[in-house]
Design a protein around this motif. Sequence first.
Motif, PDB file in Angstrom:
ATOM      1  N   PHE A  10       0.804  -1.240   0.000  1.00 11.82           N
ATOM      2  CA  PHE A  10      -0.121  -0.166   0.084  1.00 11.82           C
ATOM      3  C   PHE A  10       0.835   0.988   0.056  1.00 11.82           C
ATOM      4  O   PHE A  10       1.274   1.561   0.960  1.00 11.82           O
ATOM      5  CB  PHE A  10      -0.765  -0.061   1.060  1.00 11.82           C
ATOM      6  CG  PHE A  10      -1.683  -1.172   1.209  1.00 11.82           C
ATOM      7  CD1 PHE A  10      -2.979  -1.469   0.269  1.00 11.82           C
ATOM      8  CD2 PHE A  10      -1.577  -1.984   2.057  1.00 11.82           C
ATOM      9  CE1 PHE A  10      -3.635  -2.375   0.139  1.00 11.82           C
ATOM     10  CE2 PHE A  10      -2.383  -3.091   2.204  1.00 11.82           C
ATOM     11  CZ  PHE A  10      -3.744  -3.269   1.398  1.00 11.82           C
ATOM     12  N   ILE A  14      -6.088   3.849   1.930  1.00 10.00           N
ATOM     13  CA  ILE A  14      -7.188   3.122   1.740  1.00 10.00           C
ATOM     14  C   ILE A  14      -8.517   3.968   2.456  1.00 10.00           C
ATOM     15  O   ILE A  14      -8.577   4.381   3.290  1.00 10.00           O
ATOM     16  CB  ILE A  14      -7.106   1.819   2.814  1.00 10.00           C
ATOM     17  CG1 ILE A  14      -5.860   0.716   2.232  1.00 10.00           C
ATOM     18  CG2 ILE A  14      -8.332   1.011   2.757  1.00 10.00           C
ATOM     19  CD1 ILE A  14      -5.858  -0.123   3.267  1.00 10.00           C
ATOM     20  N   LYS A 106      -7.268   3.753  -2.870  1.00 13.27           N
ATOM     21  CA  LYS A 106      -8.403   2.577  -3.304  1.00 13.27           C
ATOM     22  C   LYS A 106      -9.549   2.950  -2.503  1.00 13.27           C
ATOM     23  O   LYS A 106      -9.526   3.009  -1.200  1.00 13.27           O
ATOM     24  CB  LYS A 106      -7.574   1.208  -2.998  1.00 13.27           C
ATOM     25  CG  LYS A 106      -6.548   0.650  -4.158  1.00 13.27           C
ATOM     26  CD  LYS A 106      -7.218   0.527  -5.353  1.00 13.27           C
ATOM     27  CE  LYS A 106      -6.263  -0.355  -6.142  1.00 13.27           C
ATOM     28  NZ  LYS A 106      -6.545  -0.228  -7.635  1.00 13.27           N
ATOM     29  N   VAL A 108     -12.935   1.643  -1.039  1.00 13.00           N
ATOM     30  CA  VAL A 108     -13.561   0.392  -0.503  1.00 13.00           C
ATOM     31  C   VAL A 108     -14.791   0.747   0.101  1.00 13.00           C
ATOM     32  O   VAL A 108     -15.012   1.491   1.090  1.00 13.00           O
ATOM     33  CB  VAL A 108     -12.527  -0.259   0.471  1.00 13.00           C
ATOM     34  CG1 VAL A 108     -13.329  -1.376   0.960  1.00 13.00           C
ATOM     35  CG2 VAL A 108     -11.141  -0.630   0.259  1.00 13.00           C
ATOM     36  N   ASP A 155     -13.890   0.929  -5.829  1.00 13.41           N
ATOM     37  CA  ASP A 155     -12.805  -0.344  -6.413  1.00 13.41           C
ATOM     38  C   ASP A 155     -12.971  -1.485  -6.075  1.00 13.41           C
ATOM     39  O   ASP A 155     -12.950  -2.405  -6.720  1.00 13.41           O
ATOM     40  CB  ASP A 155     -11.549   0.441  -6.074  1.00 13.41           C
ATOM     41  CG  ASP A 155     -10.897   1.581  -6.766  1.00 13.41           C
ATOM     42  OD1 ASP A 155     -11.405   1.722  -7.850  1.00 13.41           O
ATOM     43  OD2 ASP A 155     -10.445   2.579  -5.877  1.00 13.41           O
ATOM     44  N   ILE A 156     -13.502  -1.816  -4.660  1.00 14.26           N
ATOM     45  CA  ILE A 156     -13.699  -2.779  -3.910  1.00 14.26           C
ATOM     46  C   ILE A 156     -14.968  -2.793  -3.189  1.00 14.26           C
ATOM     47  O   ILE A 156     -15.211  -1.683  -2.681  1.00 14.26           O
ATOM     48  CB  ILE A 156     -12.570  -3.279  -3.087  1.00 14.26           C
ATOM     49  CG1 ILE A 156     -11.239  -3.452  -4.033  1.00 14.26           C
ATOM     50  CG2 ILE A 156     -12.965  -4.547  -1.906  1.00 14.26           C
ATOM     51  CD1 ILE A 156     -10.246  -3.644  -3.046  1.00 14.26           C
ATOM     52  N   MET A 172     -10.917  -7.542   2.743  1.00  9.65           N
ATOM     53  CA  MET A 172     -10.757  -6.554   2.386  1.00  9.65           C
ATOM     54  C   MET A 172      -9.267  -6.557   1.648  1.00  9.65           C
ATOM     55  O   MET A 172      -8.871  -6.073   0.621  1.00  9.65           O
ATOM     56  CB  MET A 172     -10.716  -5.128   3.131  1.00  9.65           C
ATOM     57  CG  MET A 172     -10.495  -3.820   2.656  1.00  9.65           C
ATOM     58  SD  MET A 172     -10.375  -2.521   3.761  1.00  9.65           S
ATOM     59  CE  MET A 172     -12.097  -2.940   4.636  1.00  9.65           C
ATOM     60  N   ILE A 173      -8.321  -6.800   2.792  1.00  7.79           N
ATOM     61  CA  ILE A 173      -6.810  -6.881   2.210  1.00  7.79           C
ATOM     62  C   ILE A 173      -6.624  -8.041   1.224  1.00  7.79           C
ATOM     63  O   ILE A 173      -6.049  -7.746   0.108  1.00  7.79           O
ATOM     64  CB  ILE A 173      -5.859  -7.479   3.364  1.00  7.79           C
ATOM     65  CG1 ILE A 173      -5.996  -6.197   4.699  1.00  7.79           C
ATOM     66  CG2 ILE A 173      -4.720  -7.736   3.170  1.00  7.79           C
ATOM     67  CD1 ILE A 173      -5.533  -5.095   4.371  1.00  7.79           C
ATOM     68  N   LYS A 175      -8.689  -8.750  -1.224  1.00  7.19           N
ATOM     69  CA  LYS A 175      -9.241  -8.129  -2.498  1.00  7.19           C
ATOM     70  C   LYS A 175      -8.287  -6.940  -2.904  1.00  7.19           C
ATOM     71  O   LYS A 175      -8.138  -6.566  -4.188  1.00  7.19           O
ATOM     72  CB  LYS A 175     -10.726  -7.708  -2.169  1.00  7.19           C
ATOM     73  CG  LYS A 175     -11.613  -8.612  -2.255  1.00  7.19           C
ATOM     74  CD  LYS A 175     -13.024  -8.051  -2.264  1.00  7.19           C
ATOM     75  CE  LYS A 175     -14.051  -9.455  -2.083  1.00  7.19           C
ATOM     76  NZ  LYS A 175     -15.301  -8.904  -2.133  1.00  7.19           N
ATOM     77  N   LEU A 176      -7.705  -6.293  -1.912  1.00  8.78           N
ATOM     78  CA  LEU A 176      -6.881  -5.230  -2.330  1.00  8.78           C
ATOM     79  C   LEU A 176      -5.375  -5.435  -2.984  1.00  8.78           C
ATOM     80  O   LEU A 176      -4.883  -4.710  -3.571  1.00  8.78           O
ATOM     81  CB  LEU A 176      -6.400  -4.277  -0.953  1.00  8.78           C
ATOM     82  CG  LEU A 176      -7.492  -3.329  -0.678  1.00  8.78           C
ATOM     83  CD1 LEU A 176      -7.372  -2.699   0.683  1.00  8.78           C
ATOM     84  CD2 LEU A 176      -7.636  -1.952  -1.384  1.00  8.78           C
ATOM     85  N   ILE A 177      -5.037  -6.798  -2.445  1.00  7.00           N
ATOM     86  CA  ILE A 177      -3.578  -7.307  -3.039  1.00  7.00           C
ATOM     87  C   ILE A 177      -3.686  -8.031  -4.009  1.00  7.00           C
ATOM     88  O   ILE A 177      -2.361  -8.378  -4.562  1.00  7.00           O
ATOM     89  CB  ILE A 177      -2.742  -7.991  -1.663  1.00  7.00           C
ATOM     90  CG1 ILE A 177      -3.724  -9.289  -1.197  1.00  7.00           C
ATOM     91  CG2 ILE A 177      -2.318  -6.855  -0.455  1.00  7.00           C
ATOM     92  CD1 ILE A 177      -2.976 -10.078  -0.327  1.00  7.00           C
TER      93      ILE A 177
END
Length: 178
Positions: A10, A14, A106, A108, A155-156, A172-173, A175-177
């Motif tokens: 990151f 976020i 990003k 969320v 985005d997510i 969440m993590i 989906k973010l990575i």
Amino acid sequence: MSREEVKKLFHKNIMLIGFMGTGKSTVSSYLSKWLDLEEVDLDAMIVEKAGTSIANLFEQYGEEYFRDLETETLLEVQQREQLIVSCGGGIVLRDENVSAMKEHGKIVLLTATPETVYERVKDCKNRPILNGNMNVEYIAKLMEKRRERYLQCADIIIKTDNKSVKQISEEMIQKLIV
């Protein structure tokens, strides 16, 4: 993956968005501790800057004044990186806010059913948008008005109903990575 490995992924912020009561503040606090990143609550910053509550800002100056403060505060925050930012429910109402959030982070979206939101906020006295309308039907109407906008900006998307803050954060993590 270790906390340090996740944290290195990151470089931006976020940005947590969603209707009130979807868990933005709870999740941002948890993520901040878990990832050892600074947490920023935009509404709390606005209250501190203005020296009064959001309810008072709405009552004394109106929603437009509050939204101006919100945009100003968001732009200040976006000058920094690697933050977990909990945004007010209406931040996506302005295109300039969404552009700034996408440029520096990003987005969320946290979601919940109107019934879940009601259960989470029913005892709150600091929800000016619900003044005199603290019921599932009104919450559902408001959520529906903003639903499309939230979906366009995200985005997510993470559903928070019947999940622990740990489950929400882990999802969440993941989906973010990706």
